[in-house]
Write a protein that holds these residues in place. Structure first.
Motif, PDB file in Angstrom:
ATOM      1  N   GLN A 133       0.826  -1.220   0.000  1.00 38.38           N
ATOM      2  CA  GLN A 133       0.000   0.000   0.000  1.00 38.38           C
ATOM      3  C   GLN A 133       0.855   1.264   0.000  1.00 38.38           C
ATOM      4  O   GLN A 133       0.441   2.301   0.532  1.00 38.38           O
ATOM      5  N   THR A 134       2.039   1.186  -0.598  1.00 36.06           N
ATOM      6  CA  THR A 134       2.957   2.322  -0.564  1.00 36.06           C
ATOM      7  C   THR A 134       2.403   3.539  -1.293  1.00 36.06           C
ATOM      8  O   THR A 134       2.394   4.657  -0.753  1.00 36.06           O
ATOM      9  N   THR A 135       1.934   3.337  -2.523  1.00 43.17           N
ATOM     10  CA  THR A 135       1.435   4.465  -3.313  1.00 43.17           C
ATOM     11  C   THR A 135       0.229   5.145  -2.671  1.00 43.17           C
ATOM     12  O   THR A 135       0.213   6.379  -2.551  1.00 43.17           O
ATOM     13  N   PRO A 136      -0.801   4.387  -2.233  1.00 41.71           N
ATOM     14  CA  PRO A 136      -1.938   5.061  -1.576  1.00 41.71           C
ATOM     15  C   PRO A 136      -1.527   5.831  -0.324  1.00 41.71           C
ATOM     16  O   PRO A 136      -2.056   6.918  -0.066  1.00 41.71           O
ATOM     17  N   LEU A 137      -0.577   5.296   0.429  1.00 37.85           N
ATOM     18  CA  LEU A 137      -0.143   5.983   1.653  1.00 37.85           C
ATOM     19  C   LEU A 137       0.635   7.257   1.331  1.00 37.85           C
ATOM     20  O   LEU A 137       0.505   8.259   2.033  1.00 37.85           O
ATOM     21  N   LEU A 138       1.444   7.216   0.280  1.00 37.66           N
ATOM     22  CA  LEU A 138       2.142   8.424  -0.144  1.00 37.66           C
ATOM     23  C   LEU A 138       1.154   9.479  -0.635  1.00 37.66           C
ATOM     24  O   LEU A 138       1.299  10.675  -0.343  1.00 37.66           O
ATOM     25  N   GLN A 196      -3.887   3.861   8.889  1.00 37.11           N
ATOM     26  CA  GLN A 196      -4.155   2.479   9.269  1.00 37.11           C
ATOM     27  C   GLN A 196      -5.307   1.881   8.455  1.00 37.11           C
ATOM     28  O   GLN A 196      -5.292   0.698   8.119  1.00 37.11           O
ATOM     29  N   LEU A 197      -6.310   2.700   8.132  1.00 34.25           N
ATOM     30  CA  LEU A 197      -7.428   2.218   7.332  1.00 34.25           C
ATOM     31  C   LEU A 197      -6.977   1.895   5.905  1.00 34.25           C
ATOM     32  O   LEU A 197      -7.436   0.923   5.304  1.00 34.25           O
ATOM     33  N   VAL A 198      -6.079   2.702   5.363  1.00 35.48           N
ATOM     34  CA  VAL A 198      -5.539   2.424   4.036  1.00 35.48           C
ATOM     35  C   VAL A 198      -4.704   1.143   4.061  1.00 35.48           C
ATOM     36  O   VAL A 198      -4.825   0.282   3.185  1.00 35.48           O
ATOM     37  N   PHE A 199      -3.880   0.998   5.109  1.00 34.52           N
ATOM     38  CA  PHE A 199      -2.937  -0.120   5.162  1.00 34.52           C
ATOM     39  C   PHE A 199      -3.628  -1.443   5.483  1.00 34.52           C
ATOM     40  O   PHE A 199      -3.461  -2.433   4.767  1.00 34.52           O
ATOM     41  N   PHE A 200      -4.402  -1.479   6.564  1.00 38.78           N
ATOM     42  CA  PHE A 200      -4.998  -2.735   7.015  1.00 38.78           C
ATOM     43  C   PHE A 200      -6.291  -3.101   6.276  1.00 38.78           C
ATOM     44  O   PHE A 200      -6.586  -4.276   6.099  1.00 38.78           O
ATOM     45  N   HIS A 201      -7.066  -2.111   5.872  1.00 40.60           N
ATOM     46  CA  HIS A 201      -8.384  -2.387   5.276  1.00 40.60           C
ATOM     47  C   HIS A 201      -8.499  -1.941   3.825  1.00 40.60           C
ATOM     48  O   HIS A 201      -9.592  -1.974   3.263  1.00 40.60           O
ATOM     49  N   LYS A 202      -7.369  -1.487   3.246  1.00 41.12           N
ATOM     50  CA  LYS A 202      -7.314  -1.124   1.829  1.00 41.12           C
ATOM     51  C   LYS A 202      -8.391  -0.112   1.450  1.00 41.12           C
ATOM     52  O   LYS A 202      -8.990  -0.185   0.378  1.00 41.12           O
ATOM     53  N   GLN A 203      -8.641   0.828   2.327  1.00 39.22           N
ATOM     54  CA  GLN A 203      -9.596   1.884   2.030  1.00 39.22           C
ATOM     55  C   GLN A 203      -8.983   2.893   1.053  1.00 39.22           C
ATOM     56  O   GLN A 203      -7.773   3.092   1.026  1.00 39.22           O
TER      57      GLN A 203
END
Length: 279
Positions: A100-105, A169-176
């Protein structure tokens, strides 16, 4: 497309105390590796600040979601370790740089832009009130304007802090998606603000006690007291992070995925029966 995740229930003042003690119990499981990673990030931050403070603020805003997600992943692994799972390893702290690197960036860039807006609004309010901070001013008036400015900044920053609290955390663990994560963070905070406030007050109380003891011991131990107090502050900061992990997991339960990594793969996590979802 992942569904919007909403908390199951509201949380009370007592939950904040529970999260505090859970975080305190998890810290020994994380052990020396945790302190090494925190110290490493601190050293990197100090090095960047010494070069350029503006660059530091920029990098913090952009990369904080990656760092936050990695720290929470390590907490998740430590809890599994305490339940008989594998031991936490260094790569667990940097899992967000692989998953999930790109969404987190992108989330970091979004939060950076929100930070700029917050700064503009703060300055606009400050100027509208006719407040000025100048070295040639009377010290009392200067201090008054500084305190007012800090209060304005704190109030204006609340929306940014709320949406940044759980979104990585929602992006990383739940792919939001970023939009879903920001909305979910707001909904989560609105359901758990009582518990989060108690957790924060307990941390603040520990900070004040530590500072008071540091002042008392400084006359006896000298520079050693500063070292001990610095170590205590790191531990208090760590308990705050681990306590926040349990707050997040209470709001948005972390469900294991087929890769057993706790961060998900390209398939949507199955959360049916554990969290309430809505389209």
């Amino acid at each position: 497309m992942p569904q919007q995740i909403t908390p199951q229930k509201s949380y009370t003042w007592a939950d904040g105390q529970k999260w505090f003690y859970q975080g305190l119990e998890l810290l020994p499981v994380l052990g020396a590796l945790w302190l090494m990673v925190i110290a490493m990030y601190g050293l990197i931050a100090f090095s960047i600040v010494s070069i350029n403070e503006s660059l530091f603020m920029l990098l913090v805003a952009v990369f904080s979601p990656l760092i936050t997600a990695g720290i929470y992943n390590a907490c998740h692994k430590a809890r599994q370790q305490s339940e008989g799972g594998p031991k936490v390893v260094l790569s667990d702290y940097f899992a967000a740089f692989k998953h999930q690197t790109t969404p987190l960036l992108m989330l970091g860039v979004c939060l950076l832009l929100m930070g700029f807006v917050t700064e503009v609004v703060t300055q606009t309010i400050f100027n509208a009130l006719g407040l000025v901070i100048d070295e040639g001013m009377e010290p009392t008036l200067q201090m008054k304007n500084i305190l007012i400015g800090q209060f304005i900044s704190m109030v204006v920053s609340i929306p940014l802090l709320v949406v940044a609290f759980f979104s990585p955390q929602l992006v990383f663990f739940h792919k939001q998606t970023i939009k879903q994560a920001i909305i979910g963070s707001y909904l989560g905070f609105s359901q758990a603000w009582r518990g989060m406030l108690v957790l924060s007050l307990l941390i603040v109380a520990l900070v004040f006690v530590t500072m008071f003891l540091g002042v008392l011991l400084s006359s006896v131990l000298g520079s050693l007291a500063v070292v001990l107090m610095s170590g205590a502050m790191i531990i208090i900061f760590s308990v705050n992070l681990t306590g926040q992990f349990f707050a997040f997991d209470a709001l948005f339960p972390i469900v294991e995925t087929p890769d057993k990594g706790g961060h998900g793969d390209d398939n949507e996590s199955d959360v049916e029966g554990q969290i309430h979802t809505e389209i």
